[in-house]
Scaffold this active site. Structure first.
Site, PDB file in Angstrom:
ATOM      1  N   LYS A 113      40.093  14.354  32.210  1.00  0.00           N
ATOM      2  CA  LYS A 113      40.791  15.378  32.981  1.00  0.00           C
ATOM      3  C   LYS A 113      40.711  15.173  34.480  1.00  0.00           C
ATOM      4  O   LYS A 113      39.666  14.832  35.006  1.00  0.00           O
ATOM      5  CB  LYS A 113      40.159  16.736  32.677  1.00  0.00           C
ATOM      6  CG  LYS A 113      40.838  17.522  31.634  1.00  0.00           C
ATOM      7  CD  LYS A 113      39.984  18.704  31.270  1.00  0.00           C
ATOM      8  CE  LYS A 113      40.076  19.785  32.325  1.00  0.00           C
ATOM      9  NZ  LYS A 113      41.290  20.606  32.172  1.00  0.00           N
ATOM     10  N   GLU A 489      48.545  23.233   8.272  1.00  0.00           N
ATOM     11  CA  GLU A 489      49.240  23.517   9.539  1.00  0.00           C
ATOM     12  C   GLU A 489      50.642  22.910   9.640  1.00  0.00           C
ATOM     13  O   GLU A 489      51.090  22.557  10.734  1.00  0.00           O
ATOM     14  CB  GLU A 489      48.389  23.058  10.738  1.00  0.00           C
ATOM     15  CG  GLU A 489      47.025  23.706  10.785  1.00  0.00           C
ATOM     16  CD  GLU A 489      46.148  23.226  11.949  1.00  0.00           C
ATOM     17  OE1 GLU A 489      46.681  22.631  12.896  1.00  0.00           O
ATOM     18  OE2 GLU A 489      44.929  23.459  11.901  1.00  0.00           O
ATOM     19  N   ARG A 520      53.129  11.177  28.222  1.00  0.00           N
ATOM     20  CA  ARG A 520      53.066  12.365  27.384  1.00  0.00           C
ATOM     21  C   ARG A 520      53.276  13.631  28.218  1.00  0.00           C
ATOM     22  O   ARG A 520      52.524  13.889  29.150  1.00  0.00           O
ATOM     23  CB  ARG A 520      51.691  12.382  26.692  1.00  0.00           C
ATOM     24  CG  ARG A 520      51.331  13.640  25.991  1.00  0.00           C
ATOM     25  CD  ARG A 520      52.097  13.803  24.696  1.00  0.00           C
ATOM     26  NE  ARG A 520      51.729  15.051  24.083  1.00  0.00           N
ATOM     27  CZ  ARG A 520      50.880  15.162  23.073  1.00  0.00           C
ATOM     28  NH1 ARG A 520      50.333  14.082  22.557  1.00  0.00           N
ATOM     29  NH2 ARG A 520      50.589  16.344  22.587  1.00  0.00           N
ATOM     30  N   TRP A 566      45.747  26.302  28.314  1.00  0.00           N
ATOM     31  CA  TRP A 566      46.915  25.440  28.123  1.00  0.00           C
ATOM     32  C   TRP A 566      48.227  26.142  28.436  1.00  0.00           C
ATOM     33  O   TRP A 566      49.289  25.715  28.017  1.00  0.00           O
ATOM     34  CB  TRP A 566      46.905  24.850  26.700  1.00  0.00           C
ATOM     35  CG  TRP A 566      45.831  23.811  26.533  1.00  0.00           C
ATOM     36  CD1 TRP A 566      45.053  23.279  27.524  1.00  0.00           C
ATOM     37  CD2 TRP A 566      45.410  23.166  25.321  1.00  0.00           C
ATOM     38  NE1 TRP A 566      44.178  22.347  27.008  1.00  0.00           N
ATOM     39  CE2 TRP A 566      44.369  22.256  25.663  1.00  0.00           C
ATOM     40  CE3 TRP A 566      45.799  23.265  23.999  1.00  0.00           C
ATOM     41  CZ2 TRP A 566      43.727  21.454  24.717  1.00  0.00           C
ATOM     42  CZ3 TRP A 566      45.159  22.457  23.048  1.00  0.00           C
ATOM     43  CH2 TRP A 566      44.137  21.565  23.405  1.00  0.00           C
ATOM     44  N   ASP A 604      39.795  27.589  16.697  1.00  0.00           N
ATOM     45  CA  ASP A 604      39.639  26.359  17.484  1.00  0.00           C
ATOM     46  C   ASP A 604      39.523  26.652  18.969  1.00  0.00           C
ATOM     47  O   ASP A 604      40.331  27.395  19.514  1.00  0.00           O
ATOM     48  CB  ASP A 604      40.860  25.453  17.277  1.00  0.00           C
ATOM     49  CG  ASP A 604      40.961  24.921  15.857  1.00  0.00           C
ATOM     50  OD1 ASP A 604      39.897  24.638  15.274  1.00  0.00           O
ATOM     51  OD2 ASP A 604      42.088  24.786  15.334  1.00  0.00           O
ATOM     52  N   HIS A 699      41.470   9.077  15.590  1.00  0.00           N
ATOM     53  CA  HIS A 699      42.467   8.575  16.547  1.00  0.00           C
ATOM     54  C   HIS A 699      42.978   7.195  16.196  1.00  0.00           C
ATOM     55  O   HIS A 699      43.857   6.665  16.858  1.00  0.00           O
ATOM     56  CB  HIS A 699      41.886   8.585  17.962  1.00  0.00           C
ATOM     57  CG  HIS A 699      41.540   9.962  18.401  1.00  0.00           C
ATOM     58  ND1 HIS A 699      40.317  10.531  18.135  1.00  0.00           N
ATOM     59  CD2 HIS A 699      42.269  10.914  19.024  1.00  0.00           C
ATOM     60  CE1 HIS A 699      40.312  11.766  18.601  1.00  0.00           C
ATOM     61  NE2 HIS A 699      41.479  12.020  19.140  1.00  0.00           N
ATOM     62  N   CYS A 731      38.465  15.406  14.100  1.00  0.00           N
ATOM     63  CA  CYS A 731      39.521  16.281  14.629  1.00  0.00           C
ATOM     64  C   CYS A 731      40.598  16.427  13.560  1.00  0.00           C
ATOM     65  O   CYS A 731      40.444  15.909  12.446  1.00  0.00           O
ATOM     66  CB  CYS A 731      40.082  15.719  15.929  1.00  0.00           C
ATOM     67  SG  CYS A 731      41.043  16.904  16.890  1.00  0.00           S
TER      68      CYS A 731
END
Ligand code: GLN
Ligand code: ZN
Length: 764
Positions: A113, A489, A520, A566, A604, A699, A731
């Site tokens: 970040k 989900e 992104r 967010w 979450d 990932h 995750c």
């Protein structure tokens, strides 16, 4: 000299994300390097022209990037890790993109970040290689603007101290050596800029707005003394942003010609320091007056008042009016938004609208406020109308938040007792297995949702489709042999959007994209009104999924702090109040789930840690309300209802207390990439609740072996009790394919069974 209008940086994604599309087309080998270069040049020039035409006098050049500015800077200094096989000389585009995205033989550089924003930069790696100047990027950018458009741009650079601090690969003792290599390269860049006859160069040191030590301030002083001595013909504009500077007196004395301060984030402290300590008469003050981080229209009357206050200390000849930081953190333009309600739309300002605000403030100083009377009145009215919206003034929400008061939410029974009751109720095996929530969102899932949104599918058809996916994955979970199931989900677009669309107080734009990392982009929701529950959001899917199995089905929600962090958030309430509103809405959802028989519920909070303020002295207060928000959502359930939470990328050496304070029965944390480090935390800290440390990295498409995961579980059991340990991937699995997901989970279950039998516990 006279007052000037300035920008620190401007979005580079283009009005229609042309930048993103060009990059991705190039990566997919659909366009050539020449085509890429041409498209990017067009975007680069058009944004310069736009700023100039808006009336910005100090237009930054060199803030444009092909991926990330920290990466640009690292490449400019030849800080290219050995694994990318760079042999010196000009750095090929392929090498640059490999550092960002990895290639067959080399993993990408880490990403993290950018201060407290939601932008992520590439972390430069300091190694043994000697640093060299591979090209003078700001000079190239300057020449392009001048040759093509006749713009006398202000080259921009990330400053040496900030660059060093945000890099990795060195120990504290190596800092002098690092700087000794780095600073001469800055000198070289600046010398060439000086030879070009450039007047101003913006050097950004946002690190000055973080909690740095006095010794670091001294080191910064030395660096800038050296730089100014080397290039007496250049004027350095030292730019800070995101908060008040930690060392005001020392900062304003730095041997530079101008200093940019943030008068939006950190306004009180910066303004107070300015008023009590003053500002050197021989320097320019860059006053960051227009919020570069948020999307609300400025109240120009208030801004003119603020600038009037500043002008009591600084003469108007020595003032640059600018946004509080680069405008890259806000969307490009409001113009394409067709669906926003007019009152709301006129209360917003994206990058282009903010340019106009900067220019209006400058005009007010130059020619008097009367000269921009109309702009001021319009902005005041827009703000007033926004403030008066009934959605922002809901008595029920206000009272509900007030009723929380300062008391902490708390589950009535302590964890140890809940543990026994839940154990009796669920009868889970030792080392229960589960997943984090999402299963693969295939192109088919996304295409079907798009069709439904366009009205090409009925609600019923869409629900049937989702239910089929749920059914398929419940069946797969049975076959794999997991212990606690999830519905997958499939109905979700995104963790925040899905809930935001179903709650009062949120609004969504059509094209308001900002970069999250690399190419992104995200379209953050706007929290403009009081947040309130309307009707159940996830109950239907969870209940359907539970009806298909005897295994416990985990309800799945995004937590209040993540929703806040967010989104673009209204700025008339504190972040704490907004989060409490969301928390109360989620409490209703959790109660609805529980009433419908969903007895394991995961909330979450992947972004909880991200929201930490820049200043360490503000951490405790943030964590206090952030943790309480989670507890407001979750504390009213029965003892036998099991609350889970999940966090990603958790660097949690300094965070384990907070995690424990959430009082969740079970937490899962992403750890597979830093396993050793994490496990050591539990040697020193006695964690007393249930916990799953991800046993494999989601990932990558790679299927981890049974042995690998057995090893990881065994290692974790050296510091954690077998009664408290859960087995899960690190995750959600939405980005993975079905085949690899099933194979990985089968191995995970096999590894679990192996460890269970080693422990001599009963198999289920
Ligand atoms: N439940 C979410 C999922 O599995 C969690 C995502 C996240 O941690 N970012 O996708
Ligand atoms: Zn996660």
């Amino acid at each position: 000299m006279t007052i000037s209008s300035s920008t620190i940086g401007y979005p580079y994604i283009g009005e229609n994300r042309e930048w993103k599309r060009a990059l991705e087309a190039f990566w997919a080998e659909k366009i050539t390097e020449v085509e890429l270069t041409n498209t990017l040049k067009e975007i680069r020039l058009s944004r310069l022209k736009k700023q100039q035409e808006a009336g910005i006098e100090q237009v930054p050049v060199g803030d444009f990037t092909l991926y990330d500015r920290m990466l640009d800077t690292a490449v400019m200094f030849g800080m290219i890790p050995d694994r990318f096989n760079w042999q010196g000389g000009e750095v090929p585009l392929a090498t640059y993109f490999s550092m960002a995205r990895g290639n067959q033989n080399a993993v990408a550089c880490e990403m993290t970040k950018w201060f407290d924003t939601n932008y992520h930069y590439i972390v430069p790696e300091y190694g043994t290689k000697k640093l060299v100047l591979t090209e003078n990027k700001p000079l190239i950018a300057y020449r392009e603007a001048k040759d093509e458009l006749g713009i006398e741009g202000k080259p921009v650079l990330i400053g040496p101290y900030t660059f060093m601090k945000l890099s990795k690969g060195y120990a504290h003792k190596d800092i002098p050596a690092f700087l000794l290599q780095l600073v001469p390269l800055y000198e070289k860049i600046l010398t060439e800029l000086q030879e070009e006859g450039i007047e101003w160069v913006q050097i950004e040191e946002p690190i000055l707005a973080t909690s740095i030590e006095f010794e670091e301030m001294k080191a910064i002083e030395n660096i800038y003394a050296q730089l100014t001595a080397a290039v007496p013909g250049i004027k350095i504009f030292l730019q800070t942003y995101f908060d008040a500077v930690e060392w005001y007196e020392e900062t304003i004395k730095l041997p530079v010609h101008g200093i940019g301060l943030d008068f939006v984030h950190g306004k009180e402290k910066n303004l107070q320091a300015l008023q009590t300590t003053g500002f050197p008469a021989d320097k320019i003050l860059g006053a960051g007056l227009v919020d570069g981080r948020n999307i609300w229209r400025a109240n120009l009357e208030e801004k003119v008042e603020l600038v009037t206050d500043i002008l009591k200390v600084v003469s108007s000849e020595s003032l640059w009016v600018q946004p509080s930081c680069s405008l890259q953190h806000v969307p490009v333009s409001l113009a394409p938004e067709q669906k926003l309600e007019p009152t709301l739309k006129s209360a917003l300002a994206f990058a282009d609208e903010k340019l106009a605000e900067v220019v209006s403030i400058v005009k007010a100083v130059r020619f008097g406020a009367d000269h921009v009377h109309e702009e001021i009145t319009e902005s005041v009215n827009a703000c007033r109308q926004l403030a008066g919206l009934p959605e922002r003034n809901r008595k029920d929400v206000l009272e509900a938040v007030q009723a929380i008061g300062e008391k902490k939410s708390q589950r009535p029974t302590p964890f140890a007792e809940r543990y026994e009751k839940q154990n009796a109720a669920f009868q889970l095996p030792i080392l229960p297995t589960t997943t984090i929530g999402s299963f693969p969102q295939t192109p088919e899932v996304r295409a079907t949702r798009t069709k439904w949104r366009k009205g090409e599918l009925t609600d019923e058809q869409y629900t049937n489709f989702i239910n089929n996916e749920i059914q398929k994955w419940v069946q797969l979970q049975e076959e794999i042999g997991l212990d606690v199931f999830v519905h997958g989900e499939f109905e979700r677009t995104d963790m925040v959007e899905y809930f935001g669309e179903k709650l009062d107080g949120f609004v969504f734009t059509e094209k308001a994209w900002v970069v999250s990392y690399g190419s992104r982009c995200v379209k953050p929701p706007i929290i403009y009104g009081d947040v309130a529950f309307i009707q159940p959001m996830t109950v239907k899917e969870s209940v359907y999924a539970q009806s298909l199995t005897d295994k416990p089905m985990k309800g799945m929600l995004t937590g209040p702090v993540t929703m806040l962090n967010w989104s673009f958030v209204r700025d008339d309430l504190s972040r704490k109040e907004v989060t409490y509103q969301i928390a109360l809405a989620l409490r209703k959802e959790i109660e609805a789930l529980e009433a419908a028989g969903i007895l394991v519920i995961q909330v979450d909070e992947p972004a909880l840690r991200e929201g930490l303020p820049l200043k360490e002295e503000e951490w405790a207060e943030y964590l206090d309300w952030a943790v309480n928000a989670f507890r407001i959502s979750t504390a009213t359930v029965k003892d036998t209802t099991q609350i889970h939470t999940h966090m990603c990328y958790c660097d949690f050496n300094d965070f384990i207390n907070t995690i424990s304070d959430l009082d969740a029965d079970v937490i899962s944390i992403e750890t597979s990439r830093s396993h050793g480090e994490l496990i050591s935390v539990f040697k020193d800290f006695h964690y007393d609740k249930e916990i799953g440390l991800g046993v494999y990295d989601i990932h990558s498409p790679r299927v981890p072996t049974v042995d690998e995961m057995t090893g990881i579980i065994q290692k974790a059991l050296e510091v954690l009790d077998k009664k408290q340990f859960w087995i899960n991937p690190d995750c959600g699995l939405k980005t993975r394919k079905q085949e690899e997901t099933v194979a990985s989970l089968e191995n995970m279950v096999a590894a679990t069974k192996k460890v269970r039998s080693q422990l001599g516990v009963l198999q289920h």
